[in-house]
Design a protein around this motif. Structure first.
Motif, PDB file in Angstrom:
ATOM      1  N   TRP A 223       0.808  -1.223   0.000  1.00 48.92           N
ATOM      2  CA  TRP A 223       0.000   0.000   0.000  1.00 48.92           C
ATOM      3  C   TRP A 223       0.846   1.281   0.000  1.00 48.92           C
ATOM      4  O   TRP A 223       0.440   2.293  -0.573  1.00 48.92           O
ATOM      5  CB  TRP A 223      -0.950   0.013   1.187  1.00 48.92           C
ATOM      6  N   GLN A 224       2.022   1.214   0.595  1.00 46.07           N
ATOM      7  CA  GLN A 224       2.869   2.413   0.667  1.00 46.07           C
ATOM      8  C   GLN A 224       3.257   2.934  -0.714  1.00 46.07           C
ATOM      9  O   GLN A 224       3.532   4.120  -0.890  1.00 46.07           O
ATOM     10  CB  GLN A 224       4.145   2.113   1.459  1.00 46.07           C
ATOM     11  N   HIS A 225       3.255   2.050  -1.716  1.00 45.47           N
ATOM     12  CA  HIS A 225       3.768   2.412  -3.036  1.00 45.47           C
ATOM     13  C   HIS A 225       2.668   2.673  -4.069  1.00 45.47           C
ATOM     14  O   HIS A 225       2.967   2.792  -5.263  1.00 45.47           O
ATOM     15  CB  HIS A 225       4.687   1.299  -3.544  1.00 45.47           C
ATOM     16  N   MET A 226       1.424   2.796  -3.608  1.00 47.15           N
ATOM     17  CA  MET A 226       0.330   2.916  -4.567  1.00 47.15           C
ATOM     18  C   MET A 226       0.479   4.150  -5.456  1.00 47.15           C
ATOM     19  O   MET A 226       0.360   4.076  -6.687  1.00 47.15           O
ATOM     20  CB  MET A 226      -1.012   2.952  -3.843  1.00 47.15           C
ATOM     21  N   LEU A 227       0.759   5.297  -4.868  1.00 48.63           N
ATOM     22  CA  LEU A 227       0.850   6.521  -5.666  1.00 48.63           C
ATOM     23  C   LEU A 227       2.080   6.536  -6.557  1.00 48.63           C
ATOM     24  O   LEU A 227       2.017   6.961  -7.723  1.00 48.63           O
ATOM     25  CB  LEU A 227       0.859   7.755  -4.754  1.00 48.63           C
ATOM     26  N   THR A 228       3.215   6.079  -6.048  1.00 46.88           N
ATOM     27  CA  THR A 228       4.425   6.097  -6.875  1.00 46.88           C
ATOM     28  C   THR A 228       4.300   5.133  -8.051  1.00 46.88           C
ATOM     29  O   THR A 228       4.783   5.424  -9.155  1.00 46.88           O
ATOM     30  CB  THR A 228       5.673   5.746  -6.045  1.00 46.88           C
ATOM     31  N   TYR A 229       3.633   3.981  -7.823  1.00 44.85           N
ATOM     32  CA  TYR A 229       3.490   3.025  -8.911  1.00 44.85           C
ATOM     33  C   TYR A 229       2.501   3.541  -9.962  1.00 44.85           C
ATOM     34  O   TYR A 229       2.735   3.402 -11.169  1.00 44.85           O
ATOM     35  CB  TYR A 229       3.044   1.666  -8.378  1.00 44.85           C
ATOM     36  N   ILE A 230       1.399   4.154  -9.509  1.00 41.08           N
ATOM     37  CA  ILE A 230       0.467   4.764 -10.450  1.00 41.08           C
ATOM     38  C   ILE A 230       1.176   5.842 -11.258  1.00 41.08           C
ATOM     39  O   ILE A 230       1.016   5.944 -12.477  1.00 41.08           O
ATOM     40  CB  ILE A 230      -0.747   5.357  -9.700  1.00 41.08           C
TER      41      ILE A 230
END
Length: 550
Positions: A223-230
């Motif tokens: 969940w911590q990486h949701m924005l960076t991956y998007i």
């Protein structure tokens, strides 16, 4: 529901002031149409067939009673006293005057609403399950995650002019009610055995001229990486998506051209520059987002009230029908979610009058903690209704043509505005929907058919999601005449699929009888408890085609 902080309010108010200046310069002839077009689009303003159209953002479909009352007032003062709910959980006004739009946006800003990025080649309104936060099958409430995506995407300087529009959907339930498989990015939240949140990420789905089901790009994104991956996904699309042909500019075309493995490699390469960077979600950030979606202070519904509700169902057939189709179970015992139907055949599917908006606001205050939800099926939901008040609520809805007990059935039609309003449409959609609703008024027959999605679009842009309707109808232009193409077998649920065209298209007046013939095959051939789409998948299209074109 989420409430603006000082930053949000300042941003929206400054955006209104900025657009007011842009509008004044345009009306004074100092800003030409080509220069003004991208500016108005990013503020949700279209030029339609007869008048401008303003699309108001309703983030992840949540509305307060105050907000819908404000929209009601706006439609009376600046429009024709009604609005239209879209499949992206937004509200559209079909008749505002161009010069009034800045004033409308100013009124919306007072109640924490806007029209930013409801159009244009940017990240559009993030959508989710209309039962988020209250569904019995929910694993993770998607609303805080949608809010983080909204904050990340709003006026993102790098993604203001993407190759084409970009749509994201998030679900956190075991049953997909957000159609994540037919979005540019779809996110399915799930939990590990120890309760940690993970995201299953899909990419490259979408409808329109080239419909596609999305491909899984990551199964277990922390969940911590949701924005960076998007952001990595959108960066790859922004860099490599086609800009020479708008019909081939969506991310689904890029994913198909590269293949999912190569697309994933490029995303991972880009993500290496972003992972663990400033956009990484912290525990404090998600806790803060979750704090805006607290549980309401629900009273305990006594067993006697639950028993009285069950007795009313047994004694009143009309009420029982309403409960069966329009009422959904709730995670809290003694409560339910109630869908207010906007599918009466006297008006276009999804249209809601100013009077109905006022009533919905009143009922939300009285029965549901002042909260409403907009559905992808163009209806409204009261999310927290005590079952011991349900019969009284139903009586009010029934008296105001908002209790049609047909949610999820053949006549709960999804329909775009079509040629009556849209300048892109090849054919009208609304008259087709109304004709089908009138053709199948027998509720016993409609209920016997079981769950059945019928979706109508006036052109290949597929705003009515016809590709994923169990029965889909598409308006086409044949030498200046309106015809309608029928497709079968689509679904936007967990078993997502694209419909297959039945055969040559039909005249408008023939469409209801064609639908009747399709249903005759289903009724004749179905197994016990088999849905329409299951029967179609078992039999294939041939028996339907043979009967319709016999």
């Amino acid at each position: 529901m989420y409430r603006y902080d000082t930053y949000d309010q300042t941003l929206v108010e400054e955006r209104v002031a900025q657009f007011r200046d842009q509008m004044n310069r345009h009306l004074a002839g100092k800003l030409g149409e080509e220069e003004f077009r991208p500016l108005r689009l990013q503020n949700g303003l279209y030029v339609q067939r007869h008048a401008p159209m303003l699309r108001i953002a309703i983030p992840y479909g949540m509305l307060s009673s105050t907000q819908i009352k404000t929209i009601s007032d706006i439609t009376r003062r600046y429009d024709r006293a009604y609005g239209h709910l879209s499949t992206r959980q937004n509200m559209q006004l079909n008749w505002p005057k161009l010069e009034d739009v800045p004033d409308i946006l100013g009124e919306l800003a007072k109640v924490q609403m806007h029209a930013i990025q409801t159009s244009g080649n940017c990240v559009r309104n993030t959508t989710t399950d209309q039962f988020a936060g209250i569904a019995q099958d929910e694993i993770e409430d998607p609303r805080p995650w949608c809010e983080l995506i909204r904050q990340w995407s709003t006026l993102h300087p790098e993604f203001a002019y993407l190759p084409r529009k970009f749509k994201i959907a998030v679900t956190g339930a075991t049953s997909d009610r957000a159609a994540v498989q037919v979005h540019d990015i779809g996110i399915n939240l799930w939990h590990t055995d120890d309760g940690d949140v993970r995201a299953r990420v899909l990419v490259g789905g979408g409808l329109g001229r080239t419909p596609m089901i999305g491909s899984v790009i990551r199964e277990d994104l922390p969940w911590q990486h949701m924005l960076t991956y998007i952001e990595a996904i959108v960066r790859v699309y922004n860099q490599f998506g086609r800009r020479d042909n708008k019909f081939k500019a969506r991310i689904k075309i890029l994913v198909k051209a590269l293949g999912i493995e190569e697309f994933r490699r490029r995303v991972d390469e880009e993500w290496a520059h972003l992972e663990n960077g400033s956009q990484t979600i912290t525990q404090d950030a998600i806790d803060h987002a979750r704090s805006f979606f607290p549980e309401p202070e629900r009273r305990v519904v006594e067993q006697s009230g639950i028993d009285a509700f069950e007795q009313a169902r047994q004694n009143n057939k009309a009420f029982s029908r309403f409960v069966t189709n329009n009422v959904m179970g709730h995670k809290v015992n003694g409560y339910c979610a109630v869908t207010l139907s906007l599918k009466h055949h006297t008006h276009a599917p999804g249209d809601i009058t100013a009077d109905q908006m006022d009533l919905a606001a009143q009922l939300a205050d009285e029965y549901s903690f002042g909260e409403l939800r907009v559905t992808h099926e163009q209806n409204l939901v009261l999310s927290d209704v005590p079952v011991d008040q349900l019969e009284a609520l139903w009586e009010v809805l029934d008296a105001n043509n908002m209790a049609s007990p047909t949610v999820g059935t053949l006549t709960d039609i999804i329909c775009c505005p079509g040629g009556d309003f849209c300048s892109l449409a090849n054919a009208k959609s609304i008259p087709i929907a109304q004709a089908i609703q009138q053709k199948f008024e027998d509720l016993d027959f409609v209920y016997d058919l079981g769950p059945l999605d019928l979706n109508i679009s006036g052109c290949m842009n597929a705003c009515g999601h016809h590709h994923v309707g169990n029965i889909g109808i598409l308006g086409v232009d044949k030498k200046g005449e309106e015809y309608y193409q029928i497709s079968l077998g689509g679904s936007s649920l967990d078993d997502a699929s694209l419909g297959k065209i039945l055969g040559p298209s039909f005249y408008r007046e023939d469409v209801p009888s064609v639908i009747e013939k399709v249903l005759q095959v289903y009724v004749r051939e179905r197994d016990t408890e088999e849905r329409f789409v299951d029967t179609y998948r078992r039999l294939g299209i041939k028996p339907f085609k043979d009967h319709v074109y016999a």
